[in-house]
Design a protein around this motif. Structure first.
Motif, PDB file in Angstrom:
ATOM      1  N   THR A 118       0.822  -1.208   0.000  1.00 49.93           N
ATOM      2  CA  THR A 118       0.000   0.000   0.000  1.00 49.93           C
ATOM      3  C   THR A 118       0.857   1.259   0.000  1.00 49.93           C
ATOM      4  OG1 THR A 118      -1.632  -1.246   1.288  1.00 49.93           O
ATOM      5  CG2 THR A 118      -1.918   1.132   1.166  1.00 49.93           C
ATOM      6  N   PHE A 119       1.812   1.296   0.894  1.00 46.25           N
ATOM      7  CA  PHE A 119       2.623   2.495   1.097  1.00 46.25           C
ATOM      8  C   PHE A 119       3.486   2.826  -0.113  1.00 46.25           C
ATOM      9  CE2 PHE A 119       6.612   4.419   2.652  1.00 46.25           C
ATOM     10  CZ  PHE A 119       6.112   5.559   3.271  1.00 46.25           C
ATOM     11  N   LEU A 120       4.161   1.830  -0.660  1.00 45.18           N
ATOM     12  CA  LEU A 120       5.102   2.095  -1.745  1.00 45.18           C
ATOM     13  C   LEU A 120       4.427   2.445  -3.060  1.00 45.18           C
ATOM     14  CD1 LEU A 120       7.708  -0.746  -1.049  1.00 45.18           C
ATOM     15  CD2 LEU A 120       7.976   1.711  -0.602  1.00 45.18           C
ATOM     16  N   THR A 121       3.141   2.090  -3.202  1.00 44.94           N
ATOM     17  CA  THR A 121       2.436   2.374  -4.452  1.00 44.94           C
ATOM     18  C   THR A 121       1.442   3.522  -4.322  1.00 44.94           C
ATOM     19  OG1 THR A 121       0.692   0.747  -3.979  1.00 44.94           O
ATOM     20  CG2 THR A 121       2.616  -0.038  -5.208  1.00 44.94           C
ATOM     21  N   ALA A 122       1.349   4.112  -3.125  1.00 44.79           N
ATOM     22  CA  ALA A 122       0.349   5.156  -2.889  1.00 44.79           C
ATOM     23  C   ALA A 122       0.638   6.406  -3.718  1.00 44.79           C
ATOM     24  CB  ALA A 122       0.308   5.507  -1.408  1.00 44.79           C
ATOM     25  N   GLN A 123      -0.414   6.994  -4.265  1.00 41.01           N
ATOM     26  CA  GLN A 123      -0.293   8.227  -5.032  1.00 41.01           C
ATOM     27  C   GLN A 123      -0.687   9.418  -4.154  1.00 41.01           C
ATOM     28  OE1 GLN A 123       0.892   8.120  -8.515  1.00 41.01           O
ATOM     29  NE2 GLN A 123       1.472   6.304  -7.348  1.00 41.01           N
ATOM     30  N   ASN A 124      -0.158  10.587  -4.483  1.00 42.55           N
ATOM     31  CA  ASN A 124      -0.467  11.813  -3.736  1.00 42.55           C
ATOM     32  C   ASN A 124      -0.170  11.648  -2.244  1.00 42.55           C
ATOM     33  OD1 ASN A 124      -1.603  12.981  -6.154  1.00 42.55           O
ATOM     34  ND2 ASN A 124      -3.431  11.752  -5.773  1.00 42.55           N
ATOM     35  N   PHE A 125       0.967  11.043  -1.946  1.00 42.80           N
ATOM     36  CA  PHE A 125       1.333  10.745  -0.561  1.00 42.80           C
ATOM     37  C   PHE A 125       2.805  11.074  -0.344  1.00 42.80           C
ATOM     38  CE2 PHE A 125       1.807   7.641   3.064  1.00 42.80           C
ATOM     39  CZ  PHE A 125       0.940   8.303   3.917  1.00 42.80           C
ATOM     40  N   PRO A 126       3.114  12.323  -0.006  1.00 48.84           N
ATOM     41  CA  PRO A 126       4.515  12.771   0.097  1.00 48.84           C
ATOM     42  C   PRO A 126       5.361  11.967   1.076  1.00 48.84           C
ATOM     43  CG  PRO A 126       3.016  14.650   0.082  1.00 48.84           C
ATOM     44  CD  PRO A 126       2.160  13.428   0.195  1.00 48.84           C
ATOM     45  N   LEU A 127       4.741  11.418   2.124  1.00 47.45           N
ATOM     46  CA  LEU A 127       5.503  10.675   3.117  1.00 47.45           C
ATOM     47  C   LEU A 127       6.246   9.487   2.501  1.00 47.45           C
ATOM     48  CD1 LEU A 127       6.144  10.357   6.179  1.00 47.45           C
ATOM     49  CD2 LEU A 127       4.130   8.876   6.335  1.00 47.45           C
ATOM     50  N   ALA A 128       5.699   8.932   1.408  1.00 44.05           N
ATOM     51  CA  ALA A 128       6.348   7.791   0.761  1.00 44.05           C
ATOM     52  C   ALA A 128       7.638   8.197   0.051  1.00 44.05           C
ATOM     53  CB  ALA A 128       5.394   7.133  -0.230  1.00 44.05           C
ATOM     54  N   ASP A 129       7.732   9.462  -0.319  1.00 42.73           N
ATOM     55  CA  ASP A 129       8.934   9.945  -1.000  1.00 42.73           C
ATOM     56  C   ASP A 129       9.893  10.653  -0.052  1.00 42.73           C
ATOM     57  OD1 ASP A 129       8.134   9.249  -3.779  1.00 42.73           O
ATOM     58  OD2 ASP A 129       6.516  10.671  -3.359  1.00 42.73           O
ATOM     59  N   GLN A 130       9.354  11.188   1.024  1.00 42.95           N
ATOM     60  CA  GLN A 130      10.171  11.884   2.013  1.00 42.95           C
ATOM     61  C   GLN A 130       9.807  11.376   3.408  1.00 42.95           C
ATOM     62  OE1 GLN A 130       9.055  15.947   0.937  1.00 42.95           O
ATOM     63  NE2 GLN A 130      11.025  16.209  -0.106  1.00 42.95           N
ATOM     64  N   PRO A 131      10.305  10.197   3.782  1.00 43.83           N
ATOM     65  CA  PRO A 131       9.941   9.600   5.077  1.00 43.83           C
ATOM     66  C   PRO A 131      10.370  10.466   6.247  1.00 43.83           C
ATOM     67  CG  PRO A 131      11.717   8.371   3.998  1.00 43.83           C
ATOM     68  CD  PRO A 131      11.234   9.363   3.010  1.00 43.83           C
ATOM     69  N   ASP A 132       9.486  10.561   7.242  1.00 49.79           N
ATOM     70  CA  ASP A 132       9.804  11.377   8.404  1.00 49.79           C
ATOM     71  C   ASP A 132      10.242  10.493   9.575  1.00 49.79           C
ATOM     72  OD1 ASP A 132       7.555  10.277   9.568  1.00 49.79           O
ATOM     73  OD2 ASP A 132       6.344  12.091   9.447  1.00 49.79           O
ATOM     74  N   PRO A 133      10.730  11.095  10.663  1.00 47.99           N
ATOM     75  CA  PRO A 133      11.252  10.298  11.781  1.00 47.99           C
ATOM     76  C   PRO A 133      10.235   9.334  12.383  1.00 47.99           C
ATOM     77  CG  PRO A 133      12.013  12.565  11.958  1.00 47.99           C
ATOM     78  CD  PRO A 133      11.014  12.541  10.834  1.00 47.99           C
ATOM     79  N   ALA A 134       8.955   9.714  12.430  1.00 48.94           N
ATOM     80  CA  ALA A 134       7.939   8.830  13.010  1.00 48.94           C
ATOM     81  C   ALA A 134       7.823   7.543  12.200  1.00 48.94           C
ATOM     82  CB  ALA A 134       6.588   9.546  13.077  1.00 48.94           C
TER      83      ALA A 134
END
Length: 200
Positions: free
Chosen positions: A81-97
């Protein structure tokens, strides 16, 4: 048998309204241990919608994702789900959480990241051969997101797994059976080798 990642992008839109205005009951009511792969995908879709709608605190997000990736089915469903999600910036720029959550299960997460890198890279070649540029771009995005996570996480044992994958490309190594199962040819194996080399 379903692959660890899907060849084409999941039709998941993260611009929809949140499913649940009170995320804590949703997170707390799940029996993560018994989740099937399909249930993990469905739960991950709901979870990503909540994250996109800013309905979860960093701690709630960390807890929910850590619970998912604590089992193989949960981790596989989350990454599909996460790696293929569209319009989801967190997948391209992971944050500390996110990174904290994924680091909580280094063995499971590390193994899936290595295999996802290989599968997404090889699948992009298949789509290119079929003339499906959109699907090829989607698989390349999955590979890039996987590389980013590998670089950001610095999981123990992960560099060794990447080395083992590279050794297996020549026909002898721990991932030889995995590569043979998906019948990757020489062009795909060389693409995987290049993807490994691009990991920092």
């Amino acid at each position: 048998m379903l692959p660890l990642i899907l060849p084409a992008l999941l039709s998941l839109s993260l611009t929809a309204q949140p499913l649940n205005p009170h995320p804590n009951p949703m997170v707390a009511s799940i029996n993560y241990t018994d989740l099937s792969f399909e249930q993990a995908i469905a739960h991950s879709q709901e979870l990503l919608l909540e994250i996109a709608a800013n309905n979860l605190s960093d701690q709630e997000m960390t807890t929910a994702i850590a619970n998912l990736v604590a089992t193989e089915n949960g981790a596989r469903g989350f990454f599909v789900t996460f790696l293929t999600a569209q319009n989801f910036p967190l997948a391209d720029q992971p944050d500390p959480a996110l990174l904290t959550a994924l680091s909580s299960s280094p063995a499971i997460v590390g193994e899936l990241l290595v295999k996802n890198l290989a599968m997404a890279t090889a699948t992009a070649i298949l789509h290119q051969r079929a003339g499906d540029g959109e699907a090829a771009q989607g698989s390349q995005q999955v590979a890039q997101r996987t590389q980013t996570l590998i670089n950001e996480l610095s999981l123990p044992g992960l560099p060794e797994k990447l080395t083992e994958l590279e050794e297996s490309l020549d026909g002898s190594g721990p991932y030889e059976a995995f590569l043979q199962r998906w019948n990757y040819d020489q062009e795909q194996r060389e693409a995987i080798r290049q993807a490994i080399a691009q990991v920092e």
